[in-house]
Design a protein around this motif. Sequence first.
Motif, PDB file in Angstrom:
ATOM      1  N   GLY A 128      27.940  38.323 -44.701  1.00 22.79           N
ATOM      2  CA  GLY A 128      29.116  39.063 -44.247  1.00 22.79           C
ATOM      3  C   GLY A 128      29.766  38.529 -42.992  1.00 22.79           C
ATOM      4  O   GLY A 128      30.736  39.086 -42.503  1.00 22.79           O
ATOM      5  N   ARG A 129      29.252  37.410 -42.448  1.00 22.93           N
ATOM      6  CA  ARG A 129      29.841  36.862 -41.226  1.00 22.93           C
ATOM      7  C   ARG A 129      30.521  35.535 -41.514  1.00 22.93           C
ATOM      8  O   ARG A 129      29.986  34.713 -42.245  1.00 22.93           O
ATOM      9  N   LYS A 130      31.672  35.342 -40.933  1.00 21.08           N
ATOM     10  CA  LYS A 130      32.405  34.083 -41.161  1.00 21.08           C
ATOM     11  C   LYS A 130      31.941  33.018 -40.187  1.00 21.08           C
ATOM     12  O   LYS A 130      31.899  33.253 -38.985  1.00 21.08           O
ATOM     13  N   TYR A 131      31.609  31.843 -40.716  1.00 20.68           N
ATOM     14  CA  TYR A 131      31.252  30.718 -39.859  1.00 20.68           C
ATOM     15  C   TYR A 131      32.295  29.634 -40.054  1.00 20.68           C
ATOM     16  O   TYR A 131      32.559  29.231 -41.180  1.00 20.68           O
ATOM     17  N   SER A 132      32.876  29.167 -38.966  1.00 22.27           N
ATOM     18  CA  SER A 132      33.952  28.194 -39.114  1.00 22.27           C
ATOM     19  C   SER A 132      33.352  26.804 -39.259  1.00 22.27           C
ATOM     20  O   SER A 132      32.176  26.589 -38.999  1.00 22.27           O
ATOM     21  N   HIS A 133      34.189  25.834 -39.671  1.00 25.54           N
ATOM     22  CA  HIS A 133      33.685  24.470 -39.847  1.00 25.54           C
ATOM     23  C   HIS A 133      33.618  23.732 -38.520  1.00 25.54           C
ATOM     24  O   HIS A 133      33.325  22.555 -38.485  1.00 25.54           O
ATOM     25  N   THR A 134      33.901  24.438 -37.431  1.00 23.25           N
ATOM     26  CA  THR A 134      33.788  23.816 -36.115  1.00 23.25           C
ATOM     27  C   THR A 134      32.353  23.945 -35.621  1.00 23.25           C
ATOM     28  O   THR A 134      31.852  25.056 -35.474  1.00 23.25           O
ATOM     29  N   ILE A 135      31.714  22.819 -35.377  1.00 24.37           N
ATOM     30  CA  ILE A 135      30.309  22.817 -34.972  1.00 24.37           C
ATOM     31  C   ILE A 135      30.214  22.646 -33.459  1.00 24.37           C
ATOM     32  O   ILE A 135      30.905  21.819 -32.886  1.00 24.37           O
ATOM     33  N   ASP A 136      29.352  23.401 -32.848  1.00 23.48           N
ATOM     34  CA  ASP A 136      29.071  23.207 -31.429  1.00 23.48           C
ATOM     35  C   ASP A 136      28.120  22.016 -31.299  1.00 23.48           C
ATOM     36  O   ASP A 136      27.000  22.064 -31.796  1.00 23.48           O
ATOM     37  N   PRO A 137      28.577  20.911 -30.665  1.00 24.44           N
ATOM     38  CA  PRO A 137      27.743  19.702 -30.627  1.00 24.44           C
ATOM     39  C   PRO A 137      26.421  19.897 -29.884  1.00 24.44           C
ATOM     40  O   PRO A 137      25.502  19.110 -30.044  1.00 24.44           O
ATOM     41  N   LYS A 138      26.318  20.953 -29.096  1.00 25.61           N
ATOM     42  CA  LYS A 138      25.060  21.159 -28.366  1.00 25.61           C
ATOM     43  C   LYS A 138      23.989  21.825 -29.222  1.00 25.61           C
ATOM     44  O   LYS A 138      22.807  21.614 -29.023  1.00 25.61           O
ATOM     45  N   THR A 139      24.434  22.666 -30.199  1.00 20.53           N
ATOM     46  CA  THR A 139      23.446  23.400 -31.002  1.00 20.53           C
ATOM     47  C   THR A 139      23.400  22.916 -32.447  1.00 20.53           C
ATOM     48  O   THR A 139      22.427  23.141 -33.153  1.00 20.53           O
ATOM     49  N   GLY A 140      24.483  22.289 -32.907  1.00 23.45           N
ATOM     50  CA  GLY A 140      24.556  21.895 -34.313  1.00 23.45           C
ATOM     51  C   GLY A 140      24.940  23.053 -35.207  1.00 23.45           C
ATOM     52  O   GLY A 140      25.014  22.917 -36.420  1.00 23.45           O
ATOM     53  N   LEU A 141      25.186  24.222 -34.607  1.00 29.59           N
ATOM     54  CA  LEU A 141      25.544  25.396 -35.415  1.00 29.59           C
ATOM     55  C   LEU A 141      27.038  25.684 -35.278  1.00 29.59           C
ATOM     56  O   LEU A 141      27.665  25.321 -34.289  1.00 29.59           O
ATOM     57  N   PRO A 142      27.603  26.347 -36.296  1.00 29.42           N
ATOM     58  CA  PRO A 142      29.046  26.587 -36.244  1.00 29.42           C
ATOM     59  C   PRO A 142      29.383  27.690 -35.248  1.00 29.42           C
ATOM     60  O   PRO A 142      28.533  28.518 -34.920  1.00 29.42           O
ATOM     61  N   ILE A 143      30.618  27.663 -34.793  1.00 26.31           N
ATOM     62  CA  ILE A 143      31.042  28.693 -33.853  1.00 26.31           C
ATOM     63  C   ILE A 143      31.494  29.923 -34.635  1.00 26.31           C
ATOM     64  O   ILE A 143      31.876  29.833 -35.796  1.00 26.31           O
ATOM     65  N   THR A 144      31.431  31.083 -33.991  1.00 19.51           N
ATOM     66  CA  THR A 144      31.958  32.297 -34.601  1.00 19.51           C
ATOM     67  C   THR A 144      32.833  32.967 -33.563  1.00 19.51           C
ATOM     68  O   THR A 144      32.766  32.653 -32.378  1.00 19.51           O
ATOM     69  N   GLY A 145      33.658  33.881 -34.016  1.00 15.23           N
ATOM     70  CA  GLY A 145      34.442  34.680 -33.075  1.00 15.23           C
ATOM     71  C   GLY A 145      35.875  34.222 -32.877  1.00 15.23           C
ATOM     72  O   GLY A 145      36.724  34.998 -32.478  1.00 15.23           O
ATOM     73  N   ILE A 146      36.150  32.947 -33.158  1.00 15.39           N
ATOM     74  CA  ILE A 146      37.519  32.454 -32.955  1.00 15.39           C
ATOM     75  C   ILE A 146      38.103  31.996 -34.285  1.00 15.39           C
ATOM     76  O   ILE A 146      37.474  31.238 -35.016  1.00 15.39           O
ATOM     77  N   LYS A 147      39.296  32.500 -34.605  1.00 18.13           N
ATOM     78  CA  LYS A 147      39.946  32.101 -35.852  1.00 18.13           C
ATOM     79  C   LYS A 147      40.736  30.816 -35.699  1.00 18.13           C
ATOM     80  O   LYS A 147      40.722  29.966 -36.557  1.00 18.13           O
ATOM     81  N   SER A 148      41.486  30.732 -34.609  1.00 17.19           N
ATOM     82  CA  SER A 148      42.255  29.497 -34.433  1.00 17.19           C
ATOM     83  C   SER A 148      42.597  29.266 -32.978  1.00 17.19           C
ATOM     84  O   SER A 148      42.682  30.202 -32.179  1.00 17.19           O
ATOM     85  N   VAL A 149      42.754  27.987 -32.664  1.00 15.06           N
ATOM     86  CA  VAL A 149      43.182  27.580 -31.327  1.00 15.06           C
ATOM     87  C   VAL A 149      44.379  26.663 -31.528  1.00 15.06           C
ATOM     88  O   VAL A 149      44.311  25.708 -32.294  1.00 15.06           O
ATOM     89  N   THR A 150      45.475  26.969 -30.865  1.00 13.62           N
ATOM     90  CA  THR A 150      46.653  26.099 -30.901  1.00 13.62           C
ATOM     91  C   THR A 150      46.882  25.564 -29.492  1.00 13.62           C
ATOM     92  O   THR A 150      46.918  26.338 -28.538  1.00 13.62           O
ATOM     93  N   ILE A 151      46.975  24.248 -29.395  1.00 11.99           N
ATOM     94  CA  ILE A 151      47.167  23.602 -28.092  1.00 11.99           C
ATOM     95  C   ILE A 151      48.584  23.023 -28.030  1.00 11.99           C
ATOM     96  O   ILE A 151      49.043  22.408 -28.998  1.00 11.99           O
ATOM     97  N   ILE A 152      49.242  23.209 -26.907  1.00 18.83           N
ATOM     98  CA  ILE A 152      50.560  22.594 -26.691  1.00 18.83           C
ATOM     99  C   ILE A 152      50.413  21.670 -25.484  1.00 18.83           C
ATOM    100  O   ILE A 152      49.961  22.091 -24.419  1.00 18.83           O
TER     101      ILE A 152
END
Length: 310
Positions: free
Chosen positions: A234-258
């Motif tokens: 029931g939890r969404k895991y994004s395809h963004t991996i935290d390089p320190k843990t090797g596990l995916p991040i949770t909690g953030i849907k998107s980041v837009t940078i300008i």
Amino acid sequence: MSGHQKYSQSLKLMGNMFTITVTAGEQVTADEHINAAIEEIKRIENLLTTYKDDSQTNQINSAAGINPVKVDPEVFNLIERSVGISGITQGAFDISYGSIDKTLWNFDRSMTSLPDSETALKMVHLIDYRNIILDKENTSVFLKEKGMRIGFGGIGKGYAAEMAKQVLLKRDVKSGIINASGDLCAWGLQPDGSRWTIGVADPDAPNAAFSYMEISNKAVATSGNYEKFVTINGRKYSHTIDPKTGLPITGIKSVTIIASNAEFADAMATPIAVMGIKAGLFLIDQIPDLHCIIIDDNNKIYTSKNIRLK
């Protein structure tokens, strides 16, 4: 710019859909400009790809733990800038992520459980930008540990977009957009004299924009998990991996940078997601001309200082 129109062409390059838009007086001229931009992107793809045995990236990877490899100044400089971004993001951005293979994270729907954290940590111990040894005098790159691999997935598209833009500016193209699957840079004005704008997507309806932003002479990059994620328990895991843990991040849907530069925008989108909302926004606010919009899993929108949404 009277008589000028917009001309666009889309094609797959570097594993992504690129759309190149230029303003020009007629189709023939526009095509010549667009072809020059395409040639530049292909040239960079050949330099950086990991799919060709003899690419400079693969030469560096094959010699990991063995010897330094002399590369073109262009590749050396890109790696040097990448290592610099690792420094400011405290390793949340790291081009030596290549040692994580698909056995750990395969984002297809068949994945039903998370790898255990020990396995994940074993795989990421080779990710460490501090073990990328750069020799400026010889433009050589040495990966200190056997099994280390670099890859330009986090910065290559932005770099290619920026370089293609430079080629078009040299050809005196006054206005255009290079769009690499949502990472884009725009310059000049539209034929009607208005600025280029971009719709910022609503995370629950990615096809519907909820606001618009002027982007002439700016670059935009988005790192989001609308497309690639798995749901486990029931939890969404994004395809963004935290390089320190090797596990995916949770909690953030998107980041837009300008940003003012596509390479920098592209490189900053993922690490901000890894760093999390508070640390990410704090870092963005320290860097001049860098702005961001973060959407969390509950669709709450956070923006850095001095950002203007219409």
